[in-house]
Design a protein around this motif. Structure first.
Motif, PDB file in Angstrom:
ATOM      1  N   ASP A 144      -9.694 -12.959 -12.121  1.00  0.00           N
ATOM      2  CA  ASP A 144      -8.260 -13.141 -12.336  1.00  0.00           C
ATOM      3  C   ASP A 144      -7.473 -13.039 -11.033  1.00  0.00           C
ATOM      4  O   ASP A 144      -6.334 -13.502 -10.949  1.00  0.00           O
ATOM      5  CB  ASP A 144      -7.739 -12.129 -13.351  1.00  0.00           C
TER       6      ASP A 144
ATOM      7  N   GLN B 219       5.537  -9.332  -7.052  1.00  0.00           N
ATOM      8  CA  GLN B 219       4.508  -9.838  -6.143  1.00  0.00           C
ATOM      9  C   GLN B 219       3.642  -8.699  -5.612  1.00  0.00           C
ATOM     10  O   GLN B 219       2.413  -8.823  -5.529  1.00  0.00           O
ATOM     11  CB  GLN B 219       5.165 -10.578  -4.988  1.00  0.00           C
TER      12      GLN B 219
ATOM     13  N   CYS C 128      -4.748 -22.083  -1.323  1.00  0.00           N
ATOM     14  CA  CYS C 128      -4.108 -23.189  -2.038  1.00  0.00           C
ATOM     15  C   CYS C 128      -3.695 -24.329  -1.118  1.00  0.00           C
ATOM     16  O   CYS C 128      -2.992 -25.250  -1.542  1.00  0.00           O
ATOM     17  CB  CYS C 128      -2.908 -22.676  -2.827  1.00  0.00           C
TER      18      CYS C 128
ATOM     19  N   GLU D  79       1.109  -7.513  -8.128  1.00  0.00           N
ATOM     20  CA  GLU D  79       0.127  -8.512  -8.562  1.00  0.00           C
ATOM     21  C   GLU D  79      -0.829  -8.945  -7.451  1.00  0.00           C
ATOM     22  O   GLU D  79      -1.935  -9.396  -7.723  1.00  0.00           O
ATOM     23  CB  GLU D  79       0.860  -9.756  -9.091  1.00  0.00           C
TER      24      GLU D  79
ATOM     25  N   GLU E  12      -6.808 -16.502  -9.838  1.00  0.00           N
ATOM     26  CA  GLU E  12      -5.795 -17.104 -10.703  1.00  0.00           C
ATOM     27  C   GLU E  12      -4.398 -16.618 -10.323  1.00  0.00           C
ATOM     28  O   GLU E  12      -3.437 -17.404 -10.294  1.00  0.00           O
ATOM     29  CB  GLU E  12      -6.081 -16.767 -12.169  1.00  0.00           C
ATOM     30  N   ARG E  13      -4.275 -15.317 -10.026  1.00  0.00           N
ATOM     31  CA  ARG E  13      -2.966 -14.770  -9.652  1.00  0.00           C
ATOM     32  C   ARG E  13      -2.492 -15.354  -8.336  1.00  0.00           C
ATOM     33  O   ARG E  13      -1.317 -15.710  -8.185  1.00  0.00           O
ATOM     34  CB  ARG E  13      -3.019 -13.241  -9.571  1.00  0.00           C
TER      35      ARG E  13
ATOM     36  N   ASN F 145      -7.655 -25.906 -14.945  1.00  0.00           N
ATOM     37  CA  ASN F 145      -8.620 -25.713 -13.864  1.00  0.00           C
ATOM     38  C   ASN F 145      -9.948 -26.342 -14.243  1.00  0.00           C
ATOM     39  O   ASN F 145     -10.641 -25.877 -15.147  1.00  0.00           O
ATOM     40  CB  ASN F 145      -8.794 -24.213 -13.595  1.00  0.00           C
TER      41      ASN F 145
ATOM     42  N   ARG G 193      -5.931 -25.639  -7.405  1.00  0.00           N
ATOM     43  CA  ARG G 193      -4.494 -25.748  -7.121  1.00  0.00           C
ATOM     44  C   ARG G 193      -4.256 -26.608  -5.881  1.00  0.00           C
ATOM     45  O   ARG G 193      -3.339 -27.440  -5.846  1.00  0.00           O
ATOM     46  CB  ARG G 193      -3.895 -24.352  -6.922  1.00  0.00           C
TER      47      ARG G 193
ATOM     48  N   ALA H 115      -3.243 -18.228  -7.087  1.00  0.00           N
ATOM     49  CA  ALA H 115      -2.835 -19.612  -7.336  1.00  0.00           C
ATOM     50  C   ALA H 115      -1.463 -19.655  -8.012  1.00  0.00           C
ATOM     51  O   ALA H 115      -0.637 -20.518  -7.701  1.00  0.00           O
ATOM     52  CB  ALA H 115      -3.883 -20.313  -8.200  1.00  0.00           C
ATOM     53  N   ARG H 116      -1.217 -18.704  -8.902  1.00  0.00           N
ATOM     54  CA  ARG H 116       0.065 -18.676  -9.608  1.00  0.00           C
ATOM     55  C   ARG H 116       1.222 -18.336  -8.657  1.00  0.00           C
ATOM     56  O   ARG H 116       2.333 -18.830  -8.828  1.00  0.00           O
ATOM     57  CB  ARG H 116      -0.008 -17.651 -10.751  1.00  0.00           C
ATOM     58  N   PHE H 117       0.966 -17.484  -7.683  1.00  0.00           N
ATOM     59  CA  PHE H 117       1.999 -17.076  -6.743  1.00  0.00           C
ATOM     60  C   PHE H 117       2.039 -17.971  -5.497  1.00  0.00           C
ATOM     61  O   PHE H 117       2.700 -17.624  -4.524  1.00  0.00           O
ATOM     62  CB  PHE H 117       1.772 -15.617  -6.305  1.00  0.00           C
ATOM     63  N   GLN H 118       1.359 -19.103  -5.535  1.00  0.00           N
ATOM     64  CA  GLN H 118       1.188 -19.949  -4.347  1.00  0.00           C
ATOM     65  C   GLN H 118       2.508 -20.269  -3.645  1.00  0.00           C
ATOM     66  O   GLN H 118       2.619 -20.108  -2.422  1.00  0.00           O
ATOM     67  CB  GLN H 118       0.459 -21.237  -4.732  1.00  0.00           C
TER      68      GLN H 118
END
Length: 290
Positions: A23, A238, A65, A241, A26-27, A2, A94, A29-32
């Motif tokens: 965070d 999911q 995203c 989070e 960030e989460r 990033n 992202r 973006a991770r689960f996009q």
């Protein structure tokens, strides 16, 4: 990696800027990939309402995203423009990476749409998939954004109806509540996913901001929270989070998290069918003109 620096947390939306650059961003973006798949019916619905024509200039507010921005860019074509704006540096990073991966002409900007100067009459359409419910001063925000619309410009938004109508949120959350410390009741209309659950409140805000021909219509579908060999595990991950339950669990001791996780897993498992966990999603589709 990033490389997008967070916004300065200033102005009325400072709390939201802090939140979405923690965070949490960030989460998301991770689960996009999974979130985009789950929310695709709403993306399609709001873009259908938008009626994008080739060559139009589109501003996607709270683009996350970038899913809706990419779809808008495909519809407006090379002669148009699709710009996604968001306050979350992780999600904008992202989106930019995905634009490169996809070879999309969609553009992305890290900015607060409620305050950034986009220029007068710079866009033909404001569109948003769940990116407009977080303004501390919504009437002021929509007034500001209207300045970026051409005189004949229009808006197309999708936002959540009340939580109780959204099983994808209410089923796991209500299963968790008996195992959590007493929660403060949400303030109606406060910034958050259900800020515009009351359609007449939202209609009043848009009128105050100078919009006309306002239409607010319900749309319902089922959302897939998990599918495959172990859909319950995917849906549980999911749910823990992302969203309201993740906020309720923040900083809770391990024994509470463990009891809550067991209760939510059991609740989700009751909705498994044909290798999927599917729960209801209920939104407002909103359109208006400048």
């Amino acid at each position: 990696m990033n490389t997008t620096s967070p916004l300065a947390a200033t102005g009325p939306n400072a709390d939201q800027i802090d939140y979405w650059n923690s965070d949490v961003g960030e989460r998301w973006a991770r689960f996009q990939d999974r979130l985009d798949g789950m929310l695709q019916p709403f993306s399609a619905a709001v873009l259908d309402v938008a009626g994008i024509e080739p060559g139009e200039r589109i501003l996607d507010i709270g683009c996350g995203c970038g899913a809706t921005t990419f779809d808008a860019a495909a519809k407006t074509g090379a002669s148009g423009r699709a710009l996604g704006v968001d306050i979350s540096a992780p999600m904008v990073a992202r989106a930019r990476a995905r634009a490169t991966e996809l070879g999309s002409p969609a553009e992305f900007m890290l900015a607060d749409a409620a305050a950034h100067d986009f220029g007068a009459s710079a866009f033909d359409l404001l569109v948003s998939r769940f990116g407009i419910m977080f303004f501390a001063e919504p009437a002021a925000a929509f007034t500001h954004m209207k300045r970026a619309l051409a005189p004949s410009g229009r808006v197309a938004f999708v936002c959540w109806r009340p939580m109780k109508e959204n099983g994808w949120v209410s089923v796991p959350l209500f299963a968790a509540l008996p195992h959590l410390p007493e929660q403060e009741p949400p303030v109606p209309g406060a910034p958050g996913p259900f800020a515009f659950a009351d359609p007449e409140r939202f209609r009043g805000i848009l009128k105050e901001a100078g919009y006309r021909d306002i239409a607010i219509d319900p749309f319902d579908t089922e959302l897939t929270l998990g599918k495959g060999p172990d859909p319950v595990a995917l849906a549980l991950e999911q749910t823990l989070e992302i969203g309201p339950l993740s906020r309720a669990l923040k900083d809770q001791p391990e024994e509470i998290r463990a009891r809550t996780t067991d209760a939510v897993r059991e609740a989700l498992a009751k909705h498994e069918a044909n290798g999927e966990i599917r729960l209801g999603g209920a939104v407002w589709l909103v359109s208006a003109r400048a």
